[in-house]
Enzyme design. Structure first.
Site, PDB file in Angstrom:
ATOM      1  N   ASP A   1       0.865  -1.191   0.000  1.00  0.00           N
ATOM      2  CA  ASP A   1       0.000   0.000   0.000  1.00  0.00           C
ATOM      3  C   ASP A   1       0.902   1.241   0.000  1.00  0.00           C
ATOM      4  O   ASP A   1       1.508   1.552   1.028  1.00  0.00           O
ATOM      5  CB  ASP A   1      -0.879   0.054   1.261  1.00  0.00           C
ATOM      6  CG  ASP A   1      -2.078  -0.876   1.177  1.00  0.00           C
ATOM      7  OD1 ASP A   1      -2.012  -1.855   0.418  1.00  0.00           O
ATOM      8  OD2 ASP A   1      -3.058  -0.639   1.910  1.00  0.00           O
ATOM      9  N   LYS A  51      -6.893   3.228  -3.177  1.00  0.00           N
ATOM     10  CA  LYS A  51      -7.229   3.275  -1.752  1.00  0.00           C
ATOM     11  C   LYS A  51      -7.596   4.709  -1.381  1.00  0.00           C
ATOM     12  O   LYS A  51      -6.931   5.662  -1.811  1.00  0.00           O
ATOM     13  CB  LYS A  51      -6.038   2.789  -0.925  1.00  0.00           C
ATOM     14  CG  LYS A  51      -6.244   2.789   0.582  1.00  0.00           C
ATOM     15  CD  LYS A  51      -4.991   2.251   1.277  1.00  0.00           C
ATOM     16  CE  LYS A  51      -5.069   2.395   2.782  1.00  0.00           C
ATOM     17  NZ  LYS A  51      -3.836   1.911   3.454  1.00  0.00           N
ATOM     18  N   LYS A  68     -10.115   0.064  -2.354  1.00  0.00           N
ATOM     19  CA  LYS A  68      -9.988  -0.182  -0.915  1.00  0.00           C
ATOM     20  C   LYS A  68     -10.472   1.064  -0.185  1.00  0.00           C
ATOM     21  O   LYS A  68      -9.887   2.140  -0.308  1.00  0.00           O
ATOM     22  CB  LYS A  68      -8.543  -0.492  -0.526  1.00  0.00           C
ATOM     23  CG  LYS A  68      -8.352  -0.678   0.988  1.00  0.00           C
ATOM     24  CD  LYS A  68      -6.929  -1.092   1.326  1.00  0.00           C
ATOM     25  CE  LYS A  68      -6.699  -1.157   2.829  1.00  0.00           C
ATOM     26  NZ  LYS A  68      -5.332  -1.599   3.171  1.00  0.00           N
TER      27      LYS A  68
END
EC number: 4.1.2.4
Length: 248
Positions: A89, A151, A180
């Protein structure tokens, strides 16, 4: 609905201790979460704690600001993989994006993706810092860089995920990447709303349970309140049996 396989269970606060990491991994195993998400310094120990389980290890990169040099992000990502990370991430360079230096934003993401190969890459936009047009442009760049997920947030800025942002992201990327939703999602009902809006993964530091367990908790609380109410009613209805002494 059992949402366990949607959950990236995170512990990213700078004061996180080894004991807390152990507890994080224990909870993830007990609840069959998809992954745990930790800072890169804890990837190796987390991998050891989750050996022989299906729970994956996700490492954040360039966290939480995303403002470090691209080479630093690449090095951190490679090291995380060496230590056992299954997913990465990374945080986008927000300053570059707001400067409309889109070439540098693209290079930042592309270089990390090239370094990690087939390992899933989630790119954190930090939506609370961006307007609608910037979110759309960031998504387009992420697609060009072959990112696997968009994300929403780190959880360390002035705001977390929003349903509006998730819908904007979904409309922009369609089925060309996944989403996400992360930041401020603390319960089952909220998580379901984000999944219905298009999220494929939920990032949270809260121990979100499945539907059945959530109902069990609520029913237990309701039952306890009912018993307390009955007890109070019964106590108030009891006659006062105190015998006063007769005056002499």
């Amino acid at each position: 609905m059992n949402i366990s396989n949607y959950i990236d269970y995170a512990l990213l606060k700078p004061s996180a201790t080894e004991h807390e990491i152990i507890e994080l991994c224990h909870n993830a195993k007990e609840n069959n979460f998809y992954s745990v998400c930790v800072n890169s310094s804890y990837v190796a120990v987390t991998k050891q704690l989750l050996v022989e389980t299906d729970v994956k290890v996700c490492s954040v990169i360039g966290f939480p600001f995303g403002a470090m040099a691209t080479k630093a992000k690449v090095y951190e990502a490679k090291l995380a993989l060496e230590n056992g990370a299954d997913e990465i991430d990374m945080v986008i360079n927000i300053g570059f994006l707001k400067s409309r230096n889109y070439v540098s934003v693209l290079r930042d993401i592309s270089d990390v993706k090239s370094a990690i190969g087939d390992t899933p890459l989630k790119v954190t936009l930090e939506i609370s810092e961006l307007n609608k047009n910037e979110i759309i442009r960031a998504c387009e760049i992420c697609l060009d860089a072959n990112a696997n997920f968009i994300k929403t947030s780190t959880g360390f800025s002035k705001g977390g995920a929003t349903l509006t942002a998730v819908k904007i992201i979904k409309k922009t990327i369609k089925n060309n990447a996944k989403i996400k939703a992360s930041g401020g999602i603390r319960d089952y009902e909220t998580a379901i709303k984000y999944i219905d809006a298009g999220a494929d993964r939920i990032g949270t530091s809260s121990l979100i349970k499945s539907s059945t367990h959530a109902h069990q908790i609520r029913n237990t609380k309701i039952y306890r309140k009912y018993i307390e109410t009955i007890q109070k009613t019964t106590d108030s209805a009891k006659p006062n049996n105190t015998i006063k002494e007769k005056e002499v």
